[in-house]
Design a protein around this motif. Structure first.
Motif, short mmCIF file in Angstrom:
data_model
loop_
_atom_site.label_atom_id
_atom_site.label_comp_id
_atom_site.label_asym_id
_atom_site.label_seq_id
_atom_site.Cartn_x
_atom_site.Cartn_y
_atom_site.Cartn_z
N GLY A 132 0.84 -1.20 0.00
CA GLY A 132 0.00 0.00 0.00
C GLY A 132 0.87 1.24 0.00
O GLY A 132 2.07 1.19 0.29
N HIS A 133 0.26 2.35 -0.37
CA HIS A 133 0.98 3.62 -0.35
C HIS A 133 1.39 3.96 1.08
O HIS A 133 0.83 3.44 2.05
CB HIS A 133 0.10 4.73 -0.91
N SER A 179 -0.98 4.20 4.41
CA SER A 179 -2.20 3.43 4.16
C SER A 179 -2.58 2.54 5.35
O SER A 179 -3.66 1.95 5.36
CB SER A 179 -2.05 2.56 2.91
N LYS A 199 -0.25 0.09 6.88
CA LYS A 199 0.41 -1.21 6.87
C LYS A 199 1.02 -1.56 8.23
O LYS A 199 0.80 -2.66 8.75
CB LYS A 199 1.50 -1.22 5.78
N LEU A 246 -3.75 -2.56 0.87
CA LEU A 246 -4.37 -1.54 1.72
C LEU A 246 -4.44 -0.21 1.00
O LEU A 246 -3.51 0.18 0.28
CB LEU A 246 -3.56 -1.36 3.02
N ASP A 247 -5.54 0.49 1.22
CA ASP A 247 -5.72 1.81 0.62
C ASP A 247 -6.50 2.69 1.59
O ASP A 247 -7.67 2.41 1.89
CB ASP A 247 -6.46 1.70 -0.72
N ASN A 248 -5.82 3.71 2.16
CA ASN A 248 -6.46 4.64 3.10
C ASN A 248 -7.12 3.92 4.28
O ASN A 248 -8.24 4.23 4.68
CB ASN A 248 -7.50 5.50 2.39
N ARG A 262 -8.44 -3.07 0.24
CA ARG A 262 -9.04 -2.91 -1.08
C ARG A 262 -9.18 -4.24 -1.81
O ARG A 262 -10.15 -4.46 -2.55
CB ARG A 262 -8.19 -1.96 -1.92
N VAL A 269 1.25 1.38 -6.73
CA VAL A 269 1.66 1.30 -5.33
C VAL A 269 3.18 1.20 -5.23
O VAL A 269 3.80 1.75 -4.31
CB VAL A 269 0.99 0.09 -4.64
#
Length: 539
Positions: A333-334, A337, A339, A504-506, A510, A527
């Motif tokens: 993830g970004h 996010s 993690k 993961l996203d925000n 996801r 990502v």
């Protein structure tokens, strides 16, 4: 300490009368050896009691400070990652505040002794001549007003000084930890300005304390001789009237000085005010609610992990996740996010604000911490290596022997590096220069040394090259077959080797799917870094 304080108090109250008897005997031409011996005895007892009392005060303060440090440290460890106290502030409370609060009992004893001495001196002065007692009592309202004004003006400044000191310590610790980053970015001046930003408030509080103390000192310095002068004048009239002897005048001056002892102890009230502020800051730590300690044991299993509706602040929102036992799961993830937060919840390092985390079907919050820590291994991006030697650092938190430590280091591909050190595994950590990757591999060795059921790696191989990372993963798979592994990664090669990828996203999951399937999605490819996208192919 109370016994020595009582002895010193009694000797102080007896000393003026002993001095009076000795003076009258000598002036009257009588045999004065008995009064003089009595005077020497009383004086010797007072000196001895003061010396012993000083030693006991130091010992009691150090013991109380050590006890407070243990209590506060235990609570900070119990709070764990949920601690609301910054690292530097917590260190300030463990060091300076524990020492300050540890001196409360000796201060109270000293103030109590001064109160008894002052009260006793007034009574003895009244027995000597009630007129002198009335003269002395006329000064009491001025002394009380002085003490009350001083304490009222000092309390807020002392507390503000302690709080700003903790804030300054927190900023300084952050700066020291990031020295290389600061140097590389050329932001030393800006960082110094940030660290020292609370300094004006610290200066303001400090000046307020010293200004108040300065006013108190000169007022007290005027009050004591003024009272003595008035008492001496009244005693002089007593001598003229034949009510008092020369010795009685000396005794009266001694009683007046003892009676004003509370005024001379006003600086001690400053210390008490500071100690009270320290105790208040410690109480904030001790009153902080720590997570409930689990009381149940582990259930049989192979490391199946599950999250049900987990929410952690703004980092994770309503996360449902199942990690089957024995699988290799990558989390991507970004930045920001969630993690690291997800991994900390899976391993019980952080309790969710809502929802539940389970290991082999039992909630982590129900498990005894010592059992949970025994079956979960953690590897971090920046591991803190604790212990005196390299072997201590690898075996930290476990009962692993030398064989297990060496085996874990071989698995983490760090044994050859350690073997070349001057004293091998017994080399002191302070004499062990380590690169970022070498420190990470020692952290990995520590994570696997106790043969965990679950291995959680939070970007713990980020400093390793891809070849070394692949070798480490292969060695872990061989040494710990069938173990559940959850790895936070930014590399496509690592994600491609995983059985499943959690995207993961925000703060939300996801997708959960194999890397090859997710790779078809442009958002997923974004990502990873641009370099990884164009140089690494999915399996």
């Amino acid at each position: 300490m109370v016994v020595t304080a009582l002895a010193a108090t009694a000797a102080s109250l007896l000393l003026p009368s002993a001095l009076a008897a000795a003076a009258d005997a000598v002036i009257g031409g009588h045999s004065g050896w008995r009064p003089v011996l009595w005077l020497l005895l009383v004086g010797g007892v007072e000196i001895a009691a003061d010396v012993v009392g000083g030693v006991l005060i130091a010992r009691l303060t150090s013991s109380a400070s050590a006890w407070l440090r243990r209590r506060v440290a235990d609570r900070l460890f119990a709070l764990g990652t949920r601690s609301p106290f910054a690292e530097g502030d917590a260190i300030s409370r463990l060091t300076g505040d524990c020492v300050g609060a540890g001196g409360i009992v000796p201060i109270v004893v000293q103030l109590g002794s001064a109160t008894v001495i002052s009260t006793g001196a007034v009574v003895l002065l009244a027995l000597l001549d009630w007129r002198l007692a009335l003269v002395f009592l006329g000064s009491i309202p001025f002394a009380l007003l002085l003490a009350r004004t001083h304490l009222r003006n000092t309390a807020d400044d002392v507390l503000a000084y302690q709080r700003v000191s903790g804030e300054l310590a927190a900023r300084l610790l952050d700066a020291v930890a990031g020295l290389r980053t600061i140097a590389a970015s050329g932001t030393a001046d800006r960082e110094a300005e940030r660290v020292l930003r609370p300094l004006p408030r610290l200066t303001l509080a400090g000046r307020g304390m010293w200004r108040t103390q300065a006013r108190m000192v000169w007022r007290a310095a005027l009050l004591l001789p003024a009272v003595e002068l008035v008492a001496l004048t009244a005693a002089g009239f007593g001598v003229l009237d034949g009510r008092l002897t020369i010795g009685d005048v000396l005794a009266a001056l001694g009683y007046v000085a003892l009676g004003m002892g509370l005024v001379t102890q006003i600086p001690l009230l400053i210390t008490l005010s500071r100690a009270r502020s320290c105790a208040q800051r410690l109480a904030e730590v001790l009153d902080a609610d720590a997570p409930d300690r689990g009381r149940l044991g582990l259930l049989p299993g192979n490391g199946a992990l599950e999250l049900r509706g987990v929410t952690v602040g703004t980092a994770l929102t309503d996360v449902d996740l199942v990690v089957p036992a024995g699988t290799f799961t990558a989390i991507v993830g970004h930045s920001g996010s969630g993690k690291s937060t997800l991994v900390s919840v899976l391993g019980g390092l952080r309790a969710p604000d809502a929802g539940e985390a389970l290991l082999d079907g039992r909630g982590l919050h129900h498990l005894r911490p010592e059992e949970l820590r025994a079956v979960i291994g953690y590897g971090f991006e920046r591991p803190s290596l604790l212990g005196a030697t390299v072997a201590d650092a690898v075996g930290y938190g476990s009962w692993a022997g030398d064989t297990a430590v060496r085996g874990a280091c071989r698995t983490a591909q760090i044994h050859d590096v350690v073997a070349r050190l001057p004293h091998g595994y017994q080399t002191p950590l302070t004499e062990t220069p380590l690169s970022g990757g070498e420190a990470q591999r020692l952290g990995l060795a520590r994570a696997i040394v106790h043969n965990p059921r679950v291995l959680l790696l939070d970007d713990a191989t980020a400093s390793l090259d891809t070849v070394t990372e692949a070798a480490v993963e292969h060695a872990i798979s061989a040494v710990l077959p069938g173990r559940t592994r959850v790895v936070v990664t930014h590399r496509t090669t690592t994600a491609s080797r995983a059985d499943a990828v959690v995207w993961l996203d925000n703060g939300r999951v996801r997708a959960v799917a194999p890397h090859a399937r997710l790779w078809r999605l442009p958002e997923y490819r974004a990502v990873f870094t641009e370099e990884a996208v164009f140089t690494e192919e999915p399996a």
